[in-house]
Motif scaffolding. Sequence first.
Motif, short mmCIF file in Angstrom:
data_model
loop_
_atom_site.label_atom_id
_atom_site.label_comp_id
_atom_site.label_asym_id
_atom_site.label_seq_id
_atom_site.Cartn_x
_atom_site.Cartn_y
_atom_site.Cartn_z
N GLU A 94 0.83 -1.20 0.00
CA GLU A 94 0.00 0.00 0.00
C GLU A 94 0.86 1.25 0.00
OE1 GLU A 94 -2.90 0.02 3.16
OE2 GLU A 94 -3.55 -2.03 2.66
N ALA A 141 0.92 3.91 -3.07
CA ALA A 141 0.53 5.29 -2.80
C ALA A 141 1.67 6.26 -3.08
CB ALA A 141 0.04 5.43 -1.36
N GLU A 161 2.18 6.61 -6.85
CA GLU A 161 1.12 7.43 -7.42
C GLU A 161 1.39 8.92 -7.18
OE1 GLU A 161 -2.49 8.89 -9.08
OE2 GLU A 161 -1.30 7.09 -9.42
N GLN A 195 -1.66 13.97 -1.22
CA GLN A 195 -1.43 12.55 -0.97
C GLN A 195 -0.19 12.33 -0.11
OE1 GLN A 195 -1.53 9.99 -4.38
NE2 GLN A 195 -3.54 10.71 -5.04
#
Length: 169
Positions: free
Chosen positions: A6, A10, A13, A29
């Motif tokens: 994860e 993340a 991204e 983010q």
Amino acid sequence: MNGDQERETALAEAVRLRADGRAAEARVQLLALCERYPRDAEIAYQTAWAHDVLGLESEAVPFYERALSVPGLPAEDRHGAFLGLGSTYRVLGRYEPALRTLRRGLAEFPHDPALESFLAMALYNTGQGREAVRTLLRALAATSNDPRVRGYRRAIEQYADDLDATQQP
């Protein structure tokens, strides 16, 4: 997906968003990731970078500092963090921390021309023009691919150490 996957997904991204020119989205983010992983050097570094891209230099500083204070940052990113933090301090007029940071970077990455260039700017900002020119001349002599500069490399290095040297008649 486990926690490591994860995190990786993340982070990837957010980096992609920043690279695609969507730094504001990346920042959101990355700030969330920093909350979730407060001792993650790579996330802190990427968060600092996103702030810098957005012109939020003051807000970038604590993330650069965090990235350099915890283990786990790959060498290339560590180099980038020294460069980013040092140049950010300089832009903010915080010249002494800029000098310390850039010198720390050079201790880990000796003779790096990017770090030396930003060090020279900070030296100039603190009234150390002679040392700034010396630093730039050494970097030029060491890194230039220009054949004329290469031909005078030894002389440039010698004069960098004694900028006032002249040939006596």
